[in-house]
Design an enzyme around this catalytic site. Structure first.
Site, PDB file in Angstrom:
ATOM      1  N   LYS A 207      -4.777  37.573  28.994  1.00  0.00           N
ATOM      2  CA  LYS A 207      -3.386  37.602  28.548  1.00  0.00           C
ATOM      3  C   LYS A 207      -3.284  38.555  27.363  1.00  0.00           C
ATOM      4  CE  LYS A 207       0.125  34.758  26.195  1.00  0.00           C
ATOM      5  NZ  LYS A 207       0.557  33.404  25.781  1.00  0.00           N
TER       6      LYS A 207
ATOM      7  N   LYS B 104      10.931  31.651  18.961  1.00  0.00           N
ATOM      8  CA  LYS B 104      10.080  30.702  18.236  1.00  0.00           C
ATOM      9  C   LYS B 104      10.643  30.431  16.846  1.00  0.00           C
ATOM     10  CE  LYS B 104       5.587  31.842  20.292  1.00  0.00           C
ATOM     11  NZ  LYS B 104       5.322  30.509  20.860  1.00  0.00           N
TER      12      LYS B 104
ATOM     13  N   ASP C 194       4.265  37.757  20.550  1.00  0.00           N
ATOM     14  CA  ASP C 194       5.056  36.745  21.247  1.00  0.00           C
ATOM     15  C   ASP C 194       6.112  36.165  20.309  1.00  0.00           C
ATOM     16  OD1 ASP C 194       6.063  34.798  22.879  1.00  0.00           O
ATOM     17  OD2 ASP C 194       4.267  33.520  22.860  1.00  0.00           O
TER      18      ASP C 194
ATOM     19  N   ASP D 251      -1.715  36.859  20.167  1.00  0.00           N
ATOM     20  CA  ASP D 251      -1.457  36.392  21.524  1.00  0.00           C
ATOM     21  C   ASP D 251      -2.045  37.334  22.594  1.00  0.00           C
ATOM     22  OD1 ASP D 251      -0.487  34.196  22.902  1.00  0.00           O
ATOM     23  OD2 ASP D 251       1.511  35.033  23.197  1.00  0.00           O
TER      24      ASP D 251
ATOM     25  N   ARG E 244       1.877  32.563  31.284  1.00  0.00           N
ATOM     26  CA  ARG E 244       1.630  32.217  32.688  1.00  0.00           C
ATOM     27  C   ARG E 244       2.336  33.195  33.620  1.00  0.00           C
ATOM     28  NH1 ARG E 244       4.190  26.385  31.614  1.00  0.00           N
ATOM     29  NH2 ARG E 244       3.279  26.902  29.596  1.00  0.00           N
TER      30      ARG E 244
ATOM     31  N   GLU F 214       5.633  32.643  28.538  1.00  0.00           N
ATOM     32  CA  GLU F 214       5.509  33.962  29.144  1.00  0.00           C
ATOM     33  C   GLU F 214       4.093  34.287  29.611  1.00  0.00           C
ATOM     34  OE1 GLU F 214       5.108  33.411  26.066  1.00  0.00           O
ATOM     35  OE2 GLU F 214       3.380  34.638  25.559  1.00  0.00           O
TER      36      GLU F 214
HETATM   37  N1  BES Z   1       1.399  32.052  22.854  1.00  0.00           N
HETATM   38  C1  BES Z   1       1.993  30.775  22.992  1.00  0.00           C
HETATM   39  C2  BES Z   1       0.990  29.646  22.872  1.00  0.00           C
HETATM   40  C3  BES Z   1       0.454  29.394  21.485  1.00  0.00           C
HETATM   41  C4  BES Z   1       1.123  28.575  20.625  1.00  0.00           C
HETATM   42  C5  BES Z   1      -0.737  29.943  21.101  1.00  0.00           C
HETATM   43  C6  BES Z   1       0.614  28.316  19.381  1.00  0.00           C
HETATM   44  C7  BES Z   1      -1.252  29.684  19.851  1.00  0.00           C
HETATM   45  C8  BES Z   1      -0.589  28.868  18.989  1.00  0.00           C
HETATM   46  C9  BES Z   1       2.658  30.640  24.368  1.00  0.00           C
HETATM   47  O1  BES Z   1       3.188  31.803  24.887  1.00  0.00           O
HETATM   48  C10 BES Z   1       3.777  29.691  24.204  1.00  0.00           C
HETATM   49  O2  BES Z   1       4.686  29.998  23.505  1.00  0.00           O
HETATM   50  N2  BES Z   1       3.654  28.530  24.840  1.00  0.00           N
HETATM   51  C11 BES Z   1       4.626  27.523  24.727  1.00  0.00           C
HETATM   52  C12 BES Z   1       4.856  26.938  26.088  1.00  0.00           C
HETATM   53  C13 BES Z   1       6.043  26.027  26.159  1.00  0.00           C
HETATM   54  C14 BES Z   1       7.315  26.819  25.994  1.00  0.00           C
HETATM   55  C15 BES Z   1       6.033  25.322  27.476  1.00  0.00           C
HETATM   56  C16 BES Z   1       4.113  26.476  23.751  1.00  0.00           C
HETATM   57  O3  BES Z   1       2.903  26.223  23.744  1.00  0.00           O
HETATM   58  O4  BES Z   1       4.900  25.961  22.980  1.00  0.00           O
HETATM   59 ZN    ZN Z   2       2.331  33.540  24.252  1.00  0.00          ZN
HETATM   60 MN    MN Z   3       5.162  32.147  24.247  1.00  0.00          MN
END
Ligand code: BES
Ligand code: ZN
Ligand code: MN
Length: 495
Positions: free
Chosen positions: A266, A278, A271, A289, A352, A350
Site C-alpha cells: 500500500k 480525518k 492519507d 501510509d 483496501r 482507501e
Molecule cells: N491509513 C489508515 C489506517 C491507519 C490509521 C494507519 C491509524 C495507522 C494509524 C487507513 O487508510 C484508514 O484510514 N482506515 C480507517 C478505516 C475505517 C474508515 C473503516 C481506520 O482505520 O479508521
Molecule cells: Zn490509509
Molecule cells: Mn484512510
C-alpha cells in the site's frame, strides 16, 4: 559497515575497542573473564570501586588495561545473568549507541549471548547485524543545522560464535542486507509527503533497478492504470493533483522454483481520509501510509542484494488520498479490475481499494504466494498495539509460516481470523460490496474485503499500521517488517 565473526580469545583481538559484558550480579561475560585473566585481574579490581553496576544498557568506556592489543574497553551492562533475546538486543543497542559517540573505528563485541537453543549461530549473527544497522540509522532529516559527525565505526567483529562459523558468516551477510533494506524503507517512509510523492517512489524503484540488473522495474502511468481497469485505485487517486503510479518490480533467479512470491504494498503517500476527512490530530503521521510500499521496495532490495534463488515480484500501488472537487464521494460506486463493484461508503478506507486492484494484477503471475503489506487499519493498532503485526490469511499454513518468520526475526506477527462472516458484514444494497463494515473488528473486515479479491490465491495480509512506524518522541519509521520478510524469503530460498 564491515561485519565479521569474532573467533578465538577476545582479549587478543586486534581492534580499537573490546566490548565486554558485566551482569548486575557482578558476574562477567566469558569475554570479560578472558580480558580480566589477560590483564592480571585489573578489570575485576577496577569493578570493585563500584562505579559500574552492570545495569542493562549501562556503558563505560575505559582505557585498555595492560597486555591488550585494543586501545579501549567498552563495558556494557547486561542486567540479569540469564540473557534473554530482548535483554541481549538492548545491550547490543547500547553498545552500538556508545561506540557511535566515540572515534572508535573497529570493535570486537564479546557480550554474553542468549542460549544457543533460543538463538543459533546463524540467527545470532543475523540479528546482531540487523540491530547494528538499526542502531546506526540516522533519520534523513531536513534540519538546516550542521549534522553531527558521522560515527567513525567501520568494522565490527561479533561473538562469541559457537560451533558453526559458516552459519554465523551467512547470518552476518543476511543481516547486513536486511539492515540496509530496513534503512532504505525507513528513508522512504520518513520523508514528508511533499517530497515522497508517488512519482518519487517510482523513481526510487527505478533507481534500485539500475543498481541491481537482475531487478526489472517498470512503472504504469495513469493511462496504463486505466487500461488495466483499476477503477478502485483510480477512485482513490482522483482527488489528488499528484499522478498515481503502479510500480512493478520483478526479480527472477534462474534457480527459482515455479510460481513467484508476489509482495503487494500500500503506497498512500498521504492519507487525509479524502472527503471522509480525518481528524487533524496526528494527521502528519499519514505520511507513513506508504510504509507497505516502502517495505516492498526494501524487501526487493534484500532479495536482489542476496541474489536469492527465488522469483519475487513486488507490486506497489502509489497515490495520495485527498479531498477536492474531483474527489470520490461517499456512496460513489466504482468497478474494480476484478469486475466486482464497490460502494465507497467511507473514502478513508482507501487502502483496501488500491490493494484490491493490485491483488488482482498479481494473478497474471500465477503466484505460489501473495502477501500484501499495508498500514491498513487503526483497528489493528487497537487490537494488537505496537508490538505485533496483524496477519490475516486464507491459508492457515501460510499464516503460520509468517508468524514463525516473525519469531525468528524478532519482528513478531500475530495470526488474526479471516473467516467468511466478516466478509458478509460488507453487504451493500447498491453494489457487490461496500468498502467498510462498521467499527467492530475493523482490521478483520478490512482483510475480509481483500479476501474477496484473492479467492484461489494463496494469500496473506499483513496489517503493519501499529508496527511500521512509531509516534511521539521516537516518531519515525521502524523498518518493520523487513526483518520478518527477509526471514521468510531466505527460509523459502533454502527449500
Ligand atoms: N491509513 C489508515 C489506517 C491507519 C490509521 C494507519 C491509524 C495507522 C494509524 C487507513 O487508510 C484508514 O484510514 N482506515 C480507517 C478505516 C475505517 C474508515 C473503516 C481506520 O482505520 O479508521
Ligand atoms: Zn490509509
Ligand atoms: Mn484512510
Amino acid at each position: 559497515m564491515k561485519f565479521d565473526i569474532l573467533t578465538g580469545n577476545p582479549a587478543l583481538a586486534r581492534t580499537d575497542c573490546i566490548v565486554i559484558g558485566v551482569h548486575d550480579s557482578g558476574e562477567l561475560s566469558a569475554g570479560a573473564r578472558a580480558v580480566d585473566r589477560r590483564c592480571g585481574g585489573a578489570l575485576s579490581r577496577w569493578l570493585r570501586h563500584g562505579d559500574f553496576a552492570g545495569k542493562l544498557g549501562e556503558t563505560a568506556l575505559l582505557p585498555a588495561f595492560a597486555r591488550l592489543k585494543a586501545t579501549r574497553i567498552l563495558l556494557v551492562g547486561q542486567g540479569a545473568s540469564t540473557v534473554t533475546r530482548r535483554n541481549w538486543r538492548k545491550a547490543l543497542q547500547a553498545t552500538v549507541g556508545a561506540l557511535a559517540k566515540t572515534r572508535v573505528e573497529s570493535a570486537a563485541v564479546a557480550l554474553t549471548r542468549p542460549a544457543t537453543r533460543d538463538l543459533d549461530d546463524y540467527l545470532f549473527a543475523r540479528s546482531a547485524a540487523e540491530i547494528t544497522h538499526a542502531a546506526l540509522y540516522r533519520v534523513n532529516d531536513l534540519k538546516s543545522a550542521k549534522k553531527p559527525p558521522a560515527p567513525a565505526l567501520k568494522s565490527l567483529k561479533l561473538g562469541p560464535v559457537g560451533t558453526s562459523a559458516t552459519a554465523a558468516r551467512r547470518g552476518l551477510r543476511h543481516g547486513d542486507a536486511a539492515g540496509r533494506g530496513a534503512a532504505l524503507m525507513r528513508n522512504l517512509a520518513n520523508l514528508p509527503a511533499n517530497h515522497c510523492t508517488p512519482t518519487y517512489l517510482a523513481e526510487q524503484a527505478m533507481e534500485l533497478g539500475r543498481r541491481y540488473p537482475a531487478l526489472k522495474v517498470k512503472v504504469l502511468e495513469e493511462a496504463d492504470i486505466r487500461a488495466e481497469k483499476m477503477g478502485c485505485f483510480l477512485a482513490v487517486t482522483q482527488g489528488s493533483d499528484q499522478p498515481p503510479k503502479f510500480i512493478v518490480m520483478e526479480y527472477r533467479s534462474p534457480k527459482a522454483p515455479r510460481g513467484p512470491i508476489v509482495l503487494v504494498g500500500k503506497g498512500i503517500t498521504f492519507d487525509t481520509g479524502g472527503i471522509s476527512l480525518k481528524d487533524p490530530g496526528a494527521m502528519d503521521e499519514m505520511k507513513f501510509d506508504m510504509s507497505g510500499a516502502a517495505s516492498v521496495i526494501g524487501a526487493m532490495s534484500v532479495v536482489a542484494d542476496l541474489e536469492l534463488p527465488l522469483h519475487v515480484v513486488g507490486l506497489v500501488a502509489a497515490c495520495e488520498n485527498m479531498p477536492s472537487g474531483r474527489a470520490v464521494k461517499p456512496g460513489d460506486i466504482v468497478t474494480s479490475a476484478a469486475g466486482l463493484t464497490v460502494e465507497i461508503l467511507n473514502t478513508d478506507a482507501e487502502g483496501r481499494l488500491i490493494l484490491c486492484d493490485a491483488l488482482h494484477y498479481a494473478r497474471r503471475y500465477k503466484p505460489s504466494t501473495v502477501i500484501d503489506l499495508a498500514t491498513l487499519t487503526g483497528a489493528c493498532v487497537i487490537a494488537l498495539g505496537h508490538h505485533h503485526t496483524g496477519v490475516m490469511s486464507n491459508d492457515d499454513s501460510l499464516a503460520a509460516e509468517i508468524v514463525a518468520a516473525g519469531v525468528r526475526a524478532d519482528d513478531r506477527a500475530w495470526h488474526l481470523p479471516c473467516t467468511e462472516e466478516y466478509g458478509e458484514q460488507l453487504r451493500s444494497n447498491f453494489a457487490d460490496m461496500a468498502n467498510v463494515a462498521g467499527r467492530d473488528g475493523g482490521a478483520l473486515t478490512a482483510a475480509a474485503f481483500l479476501a474477496k479479491f484473492t479467492q484461489g490465491l494463496r494469500w496473506a495480509h499483513l496489517d503493519i499500521a501499529g508496527t511500521s512506524y512509531a509516534s511521539g518522541a521516537a516518531k519515525g519509521s521502524t523498518g518493520r517488517p523487513i526483518g520478518l520478510l527477509t526471514d521468510l524469503l531466505v527460509t523459502r530460498a533454502r527449500r
